[in-house]
Write a protein that holds these residues in place. Structure first.
Motif, short mmCIF file in Angstrom:
data_model
loop_
_atom_site.label_atom_id
_atom_site.label_comp_id
_atom_site.label_asym_id
_atom_site.label_seq_id
_atom_site.Cartn_x
_atom_site.Cartn_y
_atom_site.Cartn_z
N GLY A 190 3.95 1.61 -29.86
CA GLY A 190 2.42 1.35 -29.46
C GLY A 190 1.62 0.67 -30.69
O GLY A 190 0.74 -0.20 -30.18
N ILE A 191 1.95 0.75 -31.80
CA ILE A 191 1.28 -0.21 -32.92
C ILE A 191 1.52 -1.40 -32.76
O ILE A 191 0.66 -2.18 -33.02
CB ILE A 191 1.61 0.82 -34.38
CG1 ILE A 191 0.92 2.29 -34.47
CG2 ILE A 191 1.17 -0.11 -35.40
CD1 ILE A 191 1.32 2.75 -35.87
N ALA A 192 2.83 -1.82 -32.36
CA ALA A 192 3.16 -3.15 -32.56
C ALA A 192 2.32 -4.05 -31.44
O ALA A 192 2.05 -5.05 -31.70
CB ALA A 192 4.61 -3.34 -32.31
N TYR A 193 2.35 -3.18 -30.53
CA TYR A 193 1.72 -4.06 -29.08
C TYR A 193 0.34 -4.06 -29.54
O TYR A 193 -0.45 -5.03 -29.21
CB TYR A 193 2.00 -3.18 -27.99
CG TYR A 193 1.18 -3.84 -26.58
CD1 TYR A 193 1.99 -5.00 -25.98
CD2 TYR A 193 0.16 -3.37 -26.15
CE1 TYR A 193 1.32 -5.63 -24.93
CE2 TYR A 193 -0.50 -3.85 -24.96
CZ TYR A 193 0.06 -5.25 -24.56
OH TYR A 193 -0.44 -5.83 -23.40
N LEU A 194 -0.40 -2.88 -29.82
CA LEU A 194 -1.79 -2.65 -29.93
C LEU A 194 -2.20 -3.76 -31.13
O LEU A 194 -3.35 -4.65 -31.14
CB LEU A 194 -2.36 -1.48 -30.24
CG LEU A 194 -2.21 -0.36 -29.17
CD1 LEU A 194 -2.50 1.13 -29.50
CD2 LEU A 194 -3.03 -0.99 -28.00
N SER A 195 -1.58 -3.69 -32.26
CA SER A 195 -1.87 -4.76 -33.20
C SER A 195 -1.76 -6.21 -32.82
O SER A 195 -2.51 -7.21 -33.30
CB SER A 195 -0.89 -4.43 -34.47
OG SER A 195 0.36 -4.88 -34.26
N SER A 196 -0.70 -6.35 -31.98
CA SER A 196 -0.52 -7.88 -31.57
C SER A 196 -1.39 -8.43 -30.58
O SER A 196 -2.06 -9.29 -30.45
CB SER A 196 0.86 -7.97 -30.69
OG SER A 196 1.70 -7.59 -31.70
N LEU B 253 0.35 -10.35 -21.56
CA LEU B 253 0.52 -10.14 -19.89
C LEU B 253 1.97 -9.86 -19.72
O LEU B 253 2.10 -8.40 -19.00
CB LEU B 253 -0.13 -10.93 -19.24
CG LEU B 253 -1.61 -11.32 -19.34
CD1 LEU B 253 -2.06 -12.55 -18.56
CD2 LEU B 253 -2.43 -10.01 -18.88
N VAL B 254 2.89 -10.47 -20.23
CA VAL B 254 4.21 -10.05 -19.91
C VAL B 254 4.79 -8.82 -20.45
O VAL B 254 5.55 -8.20 -19.90
CB VAL B 254 5.14 -11.30 -20.31
CG1 VAL B 254 6.62 -11.03 -20.30
CG2 VAL B 254 4.50 -12.61 -19.53
N ALA B 255 4.36 -8.28 -21.85
CA ALA B 255 4.73 -7.50 -22.49
C ALA B 255 4.07 -6.05 -21.88
O ALA B 255 4.59 -4.93 -22.08
CB ALA B 255 4.47 -7.43 -23.94
N LEU B 256 2.72 -6.40 -21.00
CA LEU B 256 1.95 -5.12 -20.85
C LEU B 256 2.88 -4.11 -19.93
O LEU B 256 2.93 -2.96 -20.15
CB LEU B 256 0.76 -5.62 -19.94
CG LEU B 256 -0.15 -4.46 -19.79
CD1 LEU B 256 -0.60 -3.73 -20.91
CD2 LEU B 256 -1.32 -4.94 -18.77
N PRO B 257 3.48 -4.58 -18.78
CA PRO B 257 4.22 -3.81 -17.91
C PRO B 257 5.43 -3.00 -18.77
O PRO B 257 5.92 -2.06 -18.29
CB PRO B 257 4.76 -4.54 -16.82
CG PRO B 257 4.67 -5.76 -17.24
CD PRO B 257 3.52 -5.91 -18.46
N VAL B 258 5.96 -3.84 -19.77
CA VAL B 258 7.06 -3.19 -20.49
C VAL B 258 6.52 -1.95 -21.31
O VAL B 258 7.19 -1.05 -21.22
CB VAL B 258 7.82 -4.15 -21.46
CG1 VAL B 258 8.50 -3.55 -22.43
CG2 VAL B 258 8.29 -5.45 -20.54
N VAL B 259 5.55 -2.11 -21.88
CA VAL B 259 4.85 -1.10 -22.75
C VAL B 259 4.38 0.12 -21.80
O VAL B 259 4.48 1.17 -21.99
CB VAL B 259 3.63 -1.32 -23.48
CG1 VAL B 259 2.83 -0.24 -24.16
CG2 VAL B 259 4.22 -2.53 -24.57
N LEU B 260 3.67 -0.19 -20.63
CA LEU B 260 3.05 0.86 -19.55
C LEU B 260 4.13 1.55 -18.88
O LEU B 260 4.05 2.68 -18.44
CB LEU B 260 1.94 0.36 -18.93
CG LEU B 260 0.82 -0.38 -19.33
CD1 LEU B 260 -0.10 -0.92 -18.58
CD2 LEU B 260 0.16 0.74 -20.46
N TYR B 261 5.30 0.67 -18.42
CA TYR B 261 6.21 1.22 -17.63
C TYR B 261 7.60 1.47 -18.14
O TYR B 261 7.87 2.77 -18.16
CB TYR B 261 6.40 0.54 -16.22
CG TYR B 261 7.36 1.12 -15.36
CD1 TYR B 261 7.02 2.28 -14.50
CD2 TYR B 261 8.41 0.54 -15.12
CE1 TYR B 261 7.85 2.71 -13.66
CE2 TYR B 261 9.56 1.28 -13.99
CZ TYR B 261 9.16 2.12 -13.61
OH TYR B 261 10.00 2.69 -12.49
#
Length: 802
Positions: A257-263, A220-228
């Motif tokens: 993208g791959i690092a976040y999705l795989s995580s 959840l913490v990394a989600l705004p980092v990836v999306l914004y």
């Protein structure tokens, strides 16, 4: 919509009221809009037809402008707005500068240039990678400016007419957004590092529930980092993939993208390692590097907007009535020939000639000289300077695009567009490097999948991150932008991209005398009258011959004339001839006036002697005096101390040449040279292995300047000389040349350091990452630190001469 017809390019339905077609392999294919037509032609002309073979489904509609945005763009087609924003080249073509948003690397520049040049009506289009500005030459009768701007928008960039203040505002807004993205990424990085530390030290091995809880929180913490925060990387990568052109945003977006999705997958379904901390860290440091790099562009924009921002909106214009009354009018309403009144402290918004009064003018913003220069009736004032002492009346000579300030800015832009060989090489290496990074990461991942499947993804991600070519792409443009801005602020303007590179390796400096080593402000010290005419009459004849001559010698005689001579012919390096009151006169050297060479001046004569003949008879000898230019002695001495050769080439035949040469310490002197002889001498030195820099100011210097490796014109040079020169010194101090030399050497020293660092870092980091010795989070730090080192090293060049 006519569903039976689909666009050949984007495969979307073609509107029923649109009938646009292109020829593909002899067949007529429909397209839905001019944006698709231009892109399709670019793809076909570039030999990239396979794009359509591998296309799946519909592409995004290129024309995504809202009606409000289209209305804004159409305003630029109004004749009054177009005249203010662009310059007329000839009857059919205009030139305008555009600011372009969305450029991330050299590949974007290539795409833009190739695309826009294919548009109907476009004659030239060059994009400056460092300032994100473009120069467009087009025919408004064939294609409206708004159509070109819409076409640029259709391939993922945003273009609008350049304004220094507007560009600075846009850059500041971008920086504000970047800071917000940077702050979110920084918070995400710190929080995820805090959540990851217990796992790194094995503190949660026996509590799977706590591990899962920490992972979900990290997700959840990394989600705004990836999306914004990382959104610019994904947008640029998506655009590049659609256009089948690799840039460094592609591996960056893939890694994030791959690092976040795989995580996320491992968090939900279970697995050994997650990489949320690496994702946030990678994004944070990349954004930090781009933010620092953009500081250089903001500084360059601020240099121009500071000048334009001082320009008044209204100004006092003389009404033409006998009482010298004035009216306040908008600056935009001024016309060439108008008379304006400038009070002490007023910013001068136009180029003009003083017709009444005298004052002092501060040219610090233009030339870097902080001492106000005196000016009086007949003197020139330039846009961007400030009136200091008294009120003056000025006749408007040039406005807006034709002004001195606009010319200087165009020279700087042309220099940055014309990238040096080292910069072009770095861009080419970076473009191949992206493909190499992707292939290397894939191969390493496959190899590790055979060796240790559990660590294969982590190793592949480390390789992808650690070898990202960000530092390589930033190495050259950042240094060039910072150095060019510093030189511009110090009064040294580059007009060609090779200037810094050539100046850095120069071995031989060649100076003209009059107007270059000397002030060029000659005065008549005495008259040797050999006729029965009065001295005033002889001076008037000389002034009539020199009435329209740009040579510094002409300034000494012109005040004595009441009008121009007839049938005037100039002989560069020799003299001038013409008719006054029906008689033919010659003014120049003794040889030119067809006199006996024995009548030349004595060897020890400190004056420059100019001869005047009527027919075959010598009627006067004028003794002219001149003084050394500020900094000439120090500049020559410093160049010689650096181990550089210094010579003088001049068309002057007087003993004044030896006097000036001795004053500044130049022993290699050639005088009485024609322009062709100057060129031959310069080429001789070049053939001997010297890298020759020619510094001059007159039309007679143009051939030698054009034939040298590098040409530098003085601020008092003729317009032709300044246009042909590779660089222009805007102030009166020759020490500016020495400063430019040191800055050029420093610049390429920094560029070599940056490129060496970027390449060495990748050569060391790649084997370690491929061997599994570098974790993804460490790879993110290493790549980011590498980019930061390059940018910070380049920013050391920002100091200007005071």
């Amino acid at each position: 919509m006519n569903d039976a017809l689909r666009c050949f390019h984007c495969h979307n339905p073609v509107p029923s009221n649109v009938d646009i077609r292109i020829q593909v392999n002899g067949e007529s294919k429909p397209v839905c809009c001019h944006g698709c037509e231009a892109v399709a032609r670019l793809v076909m002309d570039g030999g990239l037809e396979q794009f359509y073979q591998f296309r799946e489904g519909e592409l995004e509609q290129p024309d995504t402008l809202s009606p409000e945005d289209e209305a804004k763009l159409s305003v630029f087609d109004r004749p009054d707005i177009l005249n203010r924003l662009s310059g007329q080249l000839d009857q059919d073509k205009r030139r305008i500068q555009l600011s372009i948003e969305g450029i991330t690397c050299a590949a974007c520049v290539w795409l833009l240039e190739q695309f826009v040049r294919k548009l109907d009506g476009v004659d030239e289009f060059w994009v400056n990678l460092t300032t994100h500005r473009a120069e467009l030459v087009w025919a408004p009768q064939k294609t409206r400016l708004s159509t070109i701007l819409k076409a640029i928008n259709s391939i993922g960039f945003n273009a609008f007419p350049y304004s220094a203040s507007q560009e600075e505002k846009q850059l500041q807004e971008q920086q504000k957004k970047t800071l917000i993205r940077l702050g979110i990424a920084g918070i995400g990085m710190m929080q995820n590092m805090m959540l990851a530390i217990p796992s790194y030290f094995g503190l949660l091995e026996d509590t799977q529930q706590m591990i899962d809880l920490f992972r979900y929180i990290s997700l959840l913490v990394a989600l705004p980092v990836v999306l914004y925060s990382a959104q610019p990387f994904f947008s640029a990568a998506l655009r590049d993939l659609k256009l089948r052109h690799l840039t460094m945003d592609v591996p960056v977006a893939i890694a994030i993208g791959i690092a976040y999705l795989s995580s996320a997958w491992i968090t939900v379904f279970g697995g050994k390692e997650v990489y949320y901390d690496s994702v946030c860290m990678f994004t944070f440091f990349l954004l930090l590097g781009r933010y620092l790099e953009s500081l250089a562009r903001v500084t360059a924009a601020r240099t121009n907007s500071t000048l334009q921002g001082k320009a008044p909106v209204f100004i006092y214009r003389l009404t033409g009535k006998e009482d010298d009354s004035v009216e306040m009018v908008p600056v935009d309403d001024l016309q060439v020939g108008d008379l304006i009144r400038l009070k002490p402290g007023d910013f001068i918004p136009v180029d003009g000639t003083i017709v009444q009064g005298s004052s002092k003018v501060n040219n610090a913003a233009l030339t870097g000289e902080f001492i106000p220069q005196p000016c009086s009736e007949g003197g020139k004032v330039l846009s961007g300077s400030v009136n200091i002492e008294n009120s003056i009346t000025v006749r408007v000579d040039a406005l807006d695009q034709d002004s001195h300030l606009s010319t200087i800015n165009r020279l700087v832009d042309r220099a940055l567009q014309d990238r040096p060989r080292l910069s072009t090489l770095a861009d080419r290496i970076a473009s191949f490097f992206v493909a190499g990074v992707l292939m290397t990461a894939t191969v390493v991942g496959l190899v590790w999948w055979q060796i240790d499947p559990e660590h294969a993804f982590a190793v592949m991600l480390s390789v992808l991150v650690v070898t990202c070519p960000c530092a390589l792409s930033l190495a050259t443009p950042t240094a060039l932008t910072v150095a060019t801005t510093a030189l511009r602020q110090s009064g040294f303007v580059l007009s060609r991209g090779h200037v810094l590179e050539t100046l850095a390796k120069a071995t031989h400096f060649v100076f003209d005398k009059t107007g270059t080593l000397t002030q060029g402000e000659l005065t008549v010290a005495s008259v040797d009258n050999l006729s029965g005419d009065a001295n005033e009459a002889l001076l008037a004849i000389a002034g009539a011959l020199e009435w329209e001559s740009p040579h510094p010698v002409a300034k000494a005689f012109r005040p004595f004339a009441s009008g121009p001579a007839h049938n005037v012919t100039q002989y560069p390096g020799q003299g001038i001839s013409g008719e006054v009151s029906g008689q033919v006169y010659r003014l120049g050297s003794a040889a030119f006036c067809q006199l006996d060479q024995k009548k030349e001046e004595p060897v020890d004569d400190p004056y420059q002697r100019i001869y005047l003949s009527r027919g075959q008879q010598l009627i006067a000898i004028f003794q002219l005096s001149d003084t050394l230019r500020t900094g000439a002695l120090d500049a020559v001495k410093t160049l010689q101390e650096r181990g550089l050769k210094v010579s003088m080439l001049t068309g002057d035949s007087s003993s004044h040449v030896e006097s000036i040469a001795q004053s500044v310490g130049i022993s290699n002197v050639s005088k009485s040279l024609t322009p062709e002889q100057k060129l031959d001498q310069a080429r001789h030195w070049q053939q001997s292995g010297d890298t020759v820099v020619m510094v001059g100011d007159g039309i007679n210097d143009v051939p030698a300047m054009a034939g040298s490796h590098l040409s530098i014109a003085m601020q008092n040079a003729s317009d032709l000389t300044q246009i042909k020169a590779d660089a222009v010194i805007l102030n009166t101090d020759l020490n500016t040349l020495v400063f430019a030399l040191e800055k050029a050497r420093s610049t390429f020293r920094v560029i070599r350091q940056n490129l060496t660092w970027a390449l060495v870092y990748n050569l060391i980091a790649l084997p370690l990452a491929a061997a599994g010795y570098i974790a993804p989070w460490a790879a993110a730090i290493g790549m980011s630190v590498s980019s930061l080192i390059v940018v910070l090293n380049a920013l050391r060049l920002s100091g200007s001469r005071k």
